[in-house]
Design a protein around this motif. Sequence first.
Motif, short mmCIF file in Angstrom:
data_model
loop_
_atom_site.label_atom_id
_atom_site.label_comp_id
_atom_site.label_asym_id
_atom_site.label_seq_id
_atom_site.Cartn_x
_atom_site.Cartn_y
_atom_site.Cartn_z
N ILE A 223 -46.74 27.10 -31.41
CA ILE A 223 -48.04 27.18 -32.09
C ILE A 223 -48.10 26.09 -33.15
O ILE A 223 -47.25 26.04 -34.04
N ASN A 224 -49.07 25.19 -33.03
CA ASN A 224 -49.22 24.10 -34.01
C ASN A 224 -50.34 24.44 -34.98
O ASN A 224 -51.45 24.76 -34.56
N GLN A 225 -50.02 24.39 -36.26
CA GLN A 225 -51.04 24.66 -37.28
C GLN A 225 -51.09 23.50 -38.27
O GLN A 225 -50.05 22.98 -38.68
N LYS A 226 -52.30 23.14 -38.66
CA LYS A 226 -52.50 22.02 -39.58
C LYS A 226 -52.48 22.50 -41.02
O LYS A 226 -52.90 23.62 -41.33
N ASN A 227 -52.02 21.64 -41.90
CA ASN A 227 -52.09 21.87 -43.33
C ASN A 227 -53.57 21.99 -43.73
O ASN A 227 -54.39 21.15 -43.33
N ARG A 228 -53.91 23.01 -44.50
CA ARG A 228 -55.33 23.23 -44.86
C ARG A 228 -55.79 22.35 -46.03
O ARG A 228 -56.95 22.41 -46.41
N ASN A 229 -54.89 21.58 -46.61
CA ASN A 229 -55.27 20.67 -47.69
C ASN A 229 -55.89 19.42 -47.07
O ASN A 229 -55.20 18.46 -46.73
N LEU A 230 -57.21 19.44 -46.92
CA LEU A 230 -57.91 18.36 -46.22
C LEU A 230 -57.80 17.01 -46.93
O LEU A 230 -58.01 15.97 -46.31
N LEU A 231 -57.47 17.03 -48.21
CA LEU A 231 -57.35 15.77 -48.96
C LEU A 231 -56.18 14.92 -48.47
O LEU A 231 -56.14 13.72 -48.74
N LEU A 232 -55.23 15.52 -47.76
CA LEU A 232 -54.10 14.75 -47.23
C LEU A 232 -54.55 13.71 -46.22
O LEU A 232 -53.86 12.71 -45.99
N TRP A 233 -55.71 13.93 -45.61
CA TRP A 233 -56.23 12.99 -44.62
C TRP A 233 -57.19 11.96 -45.25
O TRP A 233 -57.67 11.08 -44.56
N ASP A 234 -57.45 12.09 -46.54
CA ASP A 234 -58.40 11.19 -47.21
C ASP A 234 -57.72 9.87 -47.55
O ASP A 234 -56.78 9.83 -48.35
N LYS A 235 -58.16 8.78 -46.95
CA LYS A 235 -57.51 7.49 -47.13
C LYS A 235 -57.89 6.80 -48.44
O LYS A 235 -57.30 5.79 -48.81
N THR A 236 -58.86 7.35 -49.17
CA THR A 236 -59.25 6.74 -50.44
C THR A 236 -58.42 7.27 -51.61
O THR A 236 -58.51 6.76 -52.72
N LEU A 237 -57.64 8.33 -51.37
CA LEU A 237 -56.79 8.90 -52.41
C LEU A 237 -55.37 9.04 -51.89
O LEU A 237 -55.16 9.31 -50.70
N HIS A 238 -54.41 8.86 -52.77
CA HIS A 238 -53.02 9.08 -52.38
C HIS A 238 -52.60 10.49 -52.80
O HIS A 238 -51.88 10.70 -53.76
N VAL A 239 -53.10 11.48 -52.05
CA VAL A 239 -52.76 12.88 -52.31
C VAL A 239 -51.47 13.21 -51.57
O VAL A 239 -51.36 12.96 -50.37
N ASP A 240 -50.49 13.78 -52.28
CA ASP A 240 -49.22 14.13 -51.64
C ASP A 240 -48.90 15.62 -51.74
O ASP A 240 -47.75 16.03 -51.61
N GLY A 241 -49.87 16.47 -51.95
CA GLY A 241 -49.72 17.93 -52.02
C GLY A 241 -50.93 18.46 -52.79
O GLY A 241 -51.78 17.66 -53.19
N ILE A 242 -51.16 19.82 -53.02
CA ILE A 242 -50.09 20.73 -52.76
C ILE A 242 -50.57 21.95 -51.97
O ILE A 242 -49.99 22.21 -50.92
N LYS A 243 -51.64 22.75 -52.35
CA LYS A 243 -51.88 24.01 -51.64
C LYS A 243 -53.34 24.44 -51.76
O LYS A 243 -53.99 24.18 -52.76
#
Length: 405
Positions: A223-243
């Motif tokens: 079962i593959n589940q994605k991280n719900r922190n959608l900011l991790l996919w935002d290329k304009t910010l360097h978000v590295d966590g968290i919840k």
Amino acid sequence: MKKIYKKFNKFFFKIIKLIITILLLHSTIIYANEDIFNVKLQPNINAKSYILIDYNTGMILTEKNSNKIQKPASLAKIMTSYVIGKALAKKKLHRNDFVTISKNAWATGNTEFNGSSLMFLKVGDRISVKNLIKGIILQSGNDACVAIAEYISGNQQNFVKLMNFYAKKIGLKNTIFKNVHGLDESGQYTTAQDIAIMGKSLIRDFPYEYAIYKEKSFTFNHINQKNRNLLLWDKTLHVDGIKTGHTKDAGYNIIASATKRNMRLIVVILGDKTEQDRKKNSKKLLNWGFETFRTIHPIKKYQKIASIPILYGRQSYVRIGIKNDVYLTIIKNQEKKIKILYHIKNNKIFAPIYKNQILGHMTFIINNHVIENYPLIALENVSKGNFLVRFLDYIRLLLNKWIHQ
């Protein structure tokens, strides 16, 4: 005797000049509770509460109802991670240990888990600690929280006691945990400010655990589940966590951290209306913080700041500095407004001096407001000088006293 007097006179008046200058400067400091920076045009966010802080200084850059009681939802799992980090550090468990899943961690047998985030564990399964940790962090698995809590503490109640114990240790003032996963329960509450402190503590104390929070997905039992922190996919910010977290009572919650140059910001939003709103609003706050403020690193730990004269020592000066790195968060382009004042505790300092001994403090001021205070410490040991050195210093002190009577 003339040479001795001239040498003493030069030495003594260096001390006096330093002390007088410091005292005169020190008297200009204004202590006030008003906003140091008086920032205008702050973001308008409609969530129940939020806060934006600078990680390095802990400075609150903007906030709304940040001490108002709210439901944590899955943001409580940050404290679960913190307790796990402590247990790993103390060797009470290891990442390669295997945990046998009990009925308490079985979703089918627990109605409270209905409709919530799960790893889908089964009774009797043997799951590694490292997979349970990823299940907690990336899948937000409530069942995984129960499984690892029982493994560490014997039962959930004992683990919750650890959560509340460490909450107090790291300075949370308005947070009580009642369970290990964050599902709504009477008497369980937190605030945006406490969540920010919790996130900062996790990043600081357990960087290895924190690094897992940036992983975008986790596959377990096909079962593959994605991280719900959608900011991790935002290329304009360097978000590295968290919840992220969500329950009916809590609304949509998020804590996110991003870096830019040597600046790290932490944003917390509690009680937003939708998943997209919490993404949009947390991004807005982070962008505003990076656009408005700058973190500078003017002094490194144990860097020599100055040398000050001492008496009765094997050497006549001791190097002073600060024990920790100095970070200051300021509005962009205000670097030239920073004033630095030094205050030495005594006008006469006598050997022996010991490394890390506090000899005074350094104050950083902007717009006549104190923004930071740091103890000034000796960077080295200075032992007592021989008899001749101590005798000459003693004569110098007597001469000066006699001259200025």
